[in-house]
Design an enzyme around this catalytic site. Structure first.
Site, PDB file in Angstrom:
ATOM      1  N   PHE A  11       0.823  -1.215   0.000  1.00  0.00           N
ATOM      2  CA  PHE A  11       0.000   0.000   0.000  1.00  0.00           C
ATOM      3  C   PHE A  11       0.863   1.274   0.000  1.00  0.00           C
ATOM      4  O   PHE A  11       0.896   2.024  -0.989  1.00  0.00           O
ATOM      5  CB  PHE A  11      -0.941  -0.074   1.215  1.00  0.00           C
ATOM      6  N   ILE A  12       1.602   1.509   1.078  1.00  0.00           N
ATOM      7  CA  ILE A  12       2.391   2.751   1.156  1.00  0.00           C
ATOM      8  C   ILE A  12       3.520   2.708   0.126  1.00  0.00           C
ATOM      9  O   ILE A  12       3.804   3.696  -0.555  1.00  0.00           O
ATOM     10  CB  ILE A  12       2.966   2.959   2.578  1.00  0.00           C
ATOM     11  N   ASP A  31      10.114  -7.078  -3.481  1.00  0.00           N
ATOM     12  CA  ASP A  31       8.920  -7.506  -2.755  1.00  0.00           C
ATOM     13  C   ASP A  31       8.833  -9.022  -2.836  1.00  0.00           C
ATOM     14  O   ASP A  31       9.133  -9.604  -3.881  1.00  0.00           O
ATOM     15  CB  ASP A  31       7.674  -6.868  -3.404  1.00  0.00           C
ATOM     16  N   GLY A  36       2.048  -7.947  -0.660  1.00  0.00           N
ATOM     17  CA  GLY A  36       2.079  -6.943  -1.741  1.00  0.00           C
ATOM     18  C   GLY A  36       1.415  -7.491  -2.992  1.00  0.00           C
ATOM     19  O   GLY A  36       1.316  -8.707  -3.163  1.00  0.00           O
ATOM     20  N   ASP A  54      12.962 -11.942  -1.290  1.00  0.00           N
ATOM     21  CA  ASP A  54      12.670 -11.973   0.135  1.00  0.00           C
ATOM     22  C   ASP A  54      13.899 -11.410   0.861  1.00  0.00           C
ATOM     23  O   ASP A  54      15.028 -11.687   0.470  1.00  0.00           O
ATOM     24  CB  ASP A  54      12.427 -13.432   0.554  1.00  0.00           C
ATOM     25  N   TYR A 142       3.225  -8.060  16.426  1.00  0.00           N
ATOM     26  CA  TYR A 142       3.484  -7.157  15.294  1.00  0.00           C
ATOM     27  C   TYR A 142       4.176  -5.886  15.783  1.00  0.00           C
ATOM     28  O   TYR A 142       5.215  -5.470  15.255  1.00  0.00           O
ATOM     29  CB  TYR A 142       2.170  -6.806  14.563  1.00  0.00           C
ATOM     30  N   LYS A 146       8.092  -4.628  14.880  1.00  0.00           N
ATOM     31  CA  LYS A 146       8.374  -3.351  14.202  1.00  0.00           C
ATOM     32  C   LYS A 146       9.274  -2.485  15.077  1.00  0.00           C
ATOM     33  O   LYS A 146      10.149  -1.777  14.595  1.00  0.00           O
ATOM     34  CB  LYS A 146       7.080  -2.597  13.878  1.00  0.00           C
ATOM     35  N   VAL A 172      -2.156   5.042   8.677  1.00  0.00           N
ATOM     36  CA  VAL A 172      -2.079   5.519   7.292  1.00  0.00           C
ATOM     37  C   VAL A 172      -3.273   4.989   6.501  1.00  0.00           C
ATOM     38  O   VAL A 172      -3.636   3.815   6.619  1.00  0.00           O
ATOM     39  CB  VAL A 172      -0.773   5.041   6.634  1.00  0.00           C
TER      40      VAL A 172
END
Ligand code: UDP
Length: 327
Positions: A11-12, A31, A36, A54, A142, A146, A172
């Site tokens: 997306f972003i 990607d 994606g 990857d 998650y 991150k 976002v």
């Protein structure tokens, strides 16, 4: 500039690729297509290099980064529930993947690395608007992975001298926001429901608020971070406002149904963006009303997305309620 966008089919990432191309930069997208979608780049395919890769394929990664100036690291696994069900997979993608990228960045002397961090690192904040120095308190795997990626980036930039910036994104949204099979970000859920003429599933009483940041503002923040001489810093990226879910459903002009409040999620997210405003001279431009108008103009995109109902959400979030409810 010669640039790499990891997760560029997401997306972003796909919006960033569009922006870089429009400014005349060379773009290679890496990607692994786990979430994606190559369709996100269909309109740009003649102008970019799109490589299936990857981040755990170290040799390939190392070659890809030869002669690269800027690296934008957007590849990651998102979503709460699958991260609770398979934390190791999240560790491999979001932590090991980031280490491998960092190694390749230092081996190839890249001149800037931008890391996409998540506001979920703050957990349930005690200060609003929330500044970068607020307590770090990830609530689920998650968020933890991150945050670990961010710590690695900051550490590497310091020890191995990679000029890096980490941007903590707040909620976002925009065209092409994810529609994957897992129950995910609110706009994908609501737009598919609206398109199918089903009620929007409002969590709790809908008075909770989120700092919804339009994707073009996020892309702008990423770009100014790359261009700037500032390095080794963390910035919040938010809209400067916090908007209730009830106001969103009003703007979407659709019927609603209420579903149970979810554990371990804050009633408010609201970024303090004074640091990025003053140090990078960035500010958000798109209001929620303008942003939602763009979504509604592109609503067909969500025609293939899953249509969630209170029953299927209840099934899909079983582990969330089980593991994150107050002990
Ligand atoms: N939300 C909602 N209905 C849904 C999904 C989400 O009302 O079907 C609300 C959720 O309670 C939160 C906001 O939308 O206040 C954003 O949720 P999302 O999962 O997109 O992001 P979060 O901020 O929770 O990470």
């Amino acid at each position: 500039m010669n640039t790499i966008v990891t997760g560029g089919a997401g997306f972003i990432g796909s919006h960033l690729v569009e922006h870089l191309i429009s400014l005349g930069h060379k773009v290679t997208v890496l990607d692994n297509f786990s979430t994606g979608r190559s369709e996100n780049l269909d309109h740009l395919i003649k102008k970019i290099k799109l490589i299936e890769c990857d981040l755990n394929n170290e040799d390939k990664l190392n070659k890809m980064l030869e002669n690269v100036d800027w690296v934008f690291h957007l590849a990651a696994l998102a979503d709460i529930v699958p991260s609770i069900q398979d934390p190791q997979k999240y560790f491999n993608a979001n932590v090991s993947g980031t280490i491998n990228l960092l190694k390749a960045c230092s081996a190839n002397n890249v001149s800037k690395l931008i890391y996409s961090a998540s506001s979920s690192c703050y957990g349930i904040p005690s200060v609003y608007p929330t500044p970068e120095e607020a307590t770090i308190n990830p609530q689920y795997p998650y968020a933890l992975t991150k945050r670990m990626g961010e710590e690695l980036v900051m550490h590497w930039s310091h020890v191995y001298n990679i000029p890096a910036i980490s941007l903590r994104f707040f909620n976002v949204y925009g065209p092409r926001s994810r529609t994957s099979g897992t129950y995910g970000a609110v706009f994908g859920v609501f737009l598919a429901q609206k398109l199918a003429d089903q009620p929007l599933t409002v969590v709790g009483d809908g008075t909770q608020t989120r700092d919804f940041t339009f994707v073009s503002d996020v892309v702008d923040a990423i770009y100014v971070s790359a261009k700037s001489n500032i390095k080794n810093k963390i910035f919040n990226v938010g809209s400067g406002k916090s908007i209730s879910i009830n106001y969103i459903t009003k703007l979407l002009n659709a019927k609603t149904v209420n579903i149970p409040k979810r554990p371990a999620e804050p009633d408010v997210t609201f970024a303090d963006i004074s640091k990025i405003k003053s140090e990078l001279n960035w500010q958000p431009k798109v209001s929620i009303e303008e942003g939602i108008k763009v979504l509604l103009d592109n609503i067909e995109y969500w025609g293939n997305a899953p249509i969630w109902t209170p029953e299927t959400i209840s099934q899909a979030t079983k582990d969330w309620f089980h593991y994150l409810s107050e002990k």
